[in-house]
Design an enzyme around this catalytic site. Sequence first.
Site, mmCIF file in Angstrom:
data_model
loop_
_atom_site.group_PDB
_atom_site.id
_atom_site.type_symbol
_atom_site.label_atom_id
_atom_site.label_comp_id
_atom_site.label_asym_id
_atom_site.label_seq_id
_atom_site.Cartn_x
_atom_site.Cartn_y
_atom_site.Cartn_z
ATOM 1 N N LYS A 97 -13.933 -3.213 7.805
ATOM 2 C CA LYS A 97 -13.621 -4.107 6.683
ATOM 3 C C LYS A 97 -14.684 -5.186 6.541
ATOM 4 O O LYS A 97 -15.452 -5.476 7.465
ATOM 5 C CB LYS A 97 -12.258 -4.781 6.880
ATOM 6 C CG LYS A 97 -12.195 -5.739 8.064
ATOM 7 C CD LYS A 97 -10.875 -6.495 8.096
ATOM 8 C CE LYS A 97 -10.833 -7.456 9.290
ATOM 9 N NZ LYS A 97 -9.646 -8.336 9.256
ATOM 10 N N CYS A 151 0.787 -1.233 0.000
ATOM 11 C CA CYS A 151 0.000 0.000 0.000
ATOM 12 C C CYS A 151 0.825 1.293 0.000
ATOM 13 O O CYS A 151 0.465 2.233 -0.738
ATOM 14 C CB CYS A 151 -1.015 -0.001 1.139
ATOM 15 S SG CYS A 151 -0.516 -0.817 2.648
ATOM 16 N N ASP A 203 -3.305 -7.572 -4.941
ATOM 17 C CA ASP A 203 -3.547 -6.367 -4.163
ATOM 18 C C ASP A 203 -4.088 -5.254 -5.050
ATOM 19 O O ASP A 203 -3.692 -5.132 -6.211
ATOM 20 C CB ASP A 203 -2.214 -5.906 -3.557
ATOM 21 C CG ASP A 203 -2.364 -5.413 -2.133
ATOM 22 O OD1 ASP A 203 -3.502 -5.318 -1.656
ATOM 23 O OD2 ASP A 203 -1.329 -5.130 -1.513
ATOM 24 N N GLN A 234 0.217 -11.143 -3.237
ATOM 25 C CA GLN A 234 -1.174 -10.753 -3.080
ATOM 26 C C GLN A 234 -1.729 -10.185 -4.382
ATOM 27 O O GLN A 234 -1.020 -9.491 -5.113
ATOM 28 C CB GLN A 234 -1.306 -9.669 -2.001
ATOM 29 C CG GLN A 234 -1.018 -10.138 -0.590
ATOM 30 C CD GLN A 234 -1.220 -9.005 0.398
ATOM 31 O OE1 GLN A 234 -0.580 -7.974 0.290
ATOM 32 N NE2 GLN A 234 -2.117 -9.201 1.357
ATOM 33 N N HIS A 272 -8.426 -0.637 0.599
ATOM 34 C CA HIS A 272 -7.569 -1.772 0.260
ATOM 35 C C HIS A 272 -8.480 -2.947 -0.105
ATOM 36 O O HIS A 272 -9.527 -3.119 0.518
ATOM 37 C CB HIS A 272 -6.726 -2.229 1.453
ATOM 38 C CG HIS A 272 -5.896 -1.166 2.102
ATOM 39 N ND1 HIS A 272 -4.525 -1.185 2.043
ATOM 40 C CD2 HIS A 272 -6.236 -0.101 2.860
ATOM 41 C CE1 HIS A 272 -4.055 -0.144 2.739
ATOM 42 N NE2 HIS A 272 -5.077 0.519 3.238
ATOM 43 N N ARG A 299 6.566 -11.307 5.265
ATOM 44 C CA ARG A 299 6.168 -11.098 6.654
ATOM 45 C C ARG A 299 6.746 -12.199 7.526
ATOM 46 O O ARG A 299 6.752 -13.374 7.140
ATOM 47 C CB ARG A 299 4.632 -11.082 6.771
ATOM 48 C CG ARG A 299 3.998 -9.967 5.963
ATOM 49 C CD ARG A 299 2.492 -9.957 6.084
ATOM 50 N NE ARG A 299 1.907 -9.021 5.136
ATOM 51 C CZ ARG A 299 0.597 -8.882 4.932
ATOM 52 N NH1 ARG A 299 -0.258 -9.616 5.647
ATOM 53 N NH2 ARG A 299 0.141 -8.017 4.048
#
Length: 606
Positions: A433, A302, A351, A349, A479, A331
């Site tokens: 979310k 992001c 994304d 991802q 997102h 991660r």
Amino acid sequence: MSSPSRGDHQQYDEYYKIRHSAAHVMAQAVLERFPEAKIAIGPPIKDGFYYDFDLGRDTDGNLRTFTPEDLEAIEKRMRQIIAGRHPFIKRVVSAEEARALFADQPYKLELIDGLAAGGTDEYGEKIEGAVEISTYRHDTFEDLCRGPHVEHTGQIPADGFKLLQVAGAYWRGDERRPMLQRIYGTAWKNRKELEAYLRRLEEARQRDHRRLGKELDLFSTNHEMIGGGLILWHPKGALMRHLIEEHSKKMHLDGGYQFVYTPHIGRSVLWETSGHLSFYRESMYAPIEIEGQQYYLKPMNCPFHVHIYKSNVRSYRDLPMRLAEWGTVYRFERSGTLHGLTRVRGFTQDDAHLFCAPEQMPAEIDKVLAFSLSLLRDFGFEQFAMYLSTRPPKRVGEEEKWDAAEAALLAAIQRTGLPYDIHEGDGAFYGPKIDIYVTDALERPWQLSTIQFDFNLPERFDLTYIGPDGAQHRPYMIHRALLGSIERFFGVLIEHYGGIFPVWLTPVQVQVIPITAEQNEYAHQVAAHLKAAGLRVVVDDGDDRMNAKIRHAQLQKIPYMLVLGGQEMAAGTVNVRLRTGERVGAMTVEAFIARAQADIARRVVI
């Protein structure tokens, strides 16, 4: 200690209490068989329970482990304890009393210190201030525990539980801490439910993506040379990944998304500004020193997308701006938590980040939700559930923005007509979310898609656009990841289909099998014809007998087998067999191509 974390939505239902109580009974039976053992934690989990034990080392210095004979004896003793109908009795104790009670149990002492000091609970979660320390006792066994339990051991069905397996587990999931022995068990209300679960468990083992990934030559890992949680995509798996990405990317382009590419590392100032170094540091890898500057492997895409947005002055006419990337992120996950494709350290991802004006936001949410469901349906998922996570006590952003975002998310969910639940206070500090769960062929839920508002990054990076009034305004940022990570999605896909994929996704769609060497040349001519029509084909022209070749193709779950003998070669036909064993019979090559292409277009499973 064996209760769920405070954020857990699992209810204290009858199954929970049975499994919780069975874990304590198991621990008593283990300590009676191994009096010197040290106990750690033993929570109920979905469909079962576990308990971690330190059995010490043998005379050769090797870790002691449970044997099948141990599990059999522990199960037998558990039934005797259950028959005793011993009541579960709770008592509240001081930290000093608890330390005295568990003086010979080092793992319990560490937990007591964390509870008393207000540092961390039994799962390592941060807690504020000291909490009540309680124990539960039945018969001769007492453990740190918040409960709840059944009233007495007799309420644990003696024919409804079973110990399943032993696994190694690091204390608190930290590979730097001692390795413990974990016994997994399951418990149900009666034998019928237990046997039904064991059948499901066996089916799950057959579908395990780690086993099928090896058998079908899709992917592998190498802990010794490469490191845990890092995936090697083999040619067949990589081809499937390409097909998944290609289909998704076409849908994105058709949906008005613009693809971008961003670096794998960024300077520390980027992550300081985004807040990741403050809020997400424990999941990031150590910095890389380059010319006196610190860089970090990216845990998320992001901040880079934010800078692409910010690279030019934006007008309301540019909005909504939908930036998409199949971006690989890194991660930190403790080695004890890694699991095949579904828990990894490096993953990609699908994304995207949407930048829109406030008045555009409801329509964007509708579009994203419809897009996600359409994409998941294309891969064969039909059962969905949604969860809306709302504002937590500690948050950023104005209340009116939270009101608008939550209302838009809820309205979009309701318009789908699909089942949903609201998790009050479970949103991130920077926005509410939606999580979308799919149900696989074994009726297991998997969280895949996430649609997440963000009131934080537009403020931190001072994002603006010029409105119709000529003034600067703050855009909304959303997102979203529809498949989640390609690694996890691929693992779910393997288990959903049990490795028997739809024809359009199968890496090898057709195996051509000449019966003798005399048909080899014809077999390759047929294969060339099929390849020219866009089919993925291999020719098995080895020395094995025909039945062995057919069996190999079936084990590789190849949808179609074309058997070619002298008769087929003379007639210019192919004899079609399906993976299932069904014999379709002779047909022309053109007729087979038409059939296969129709099956591909309909996304059928053969």
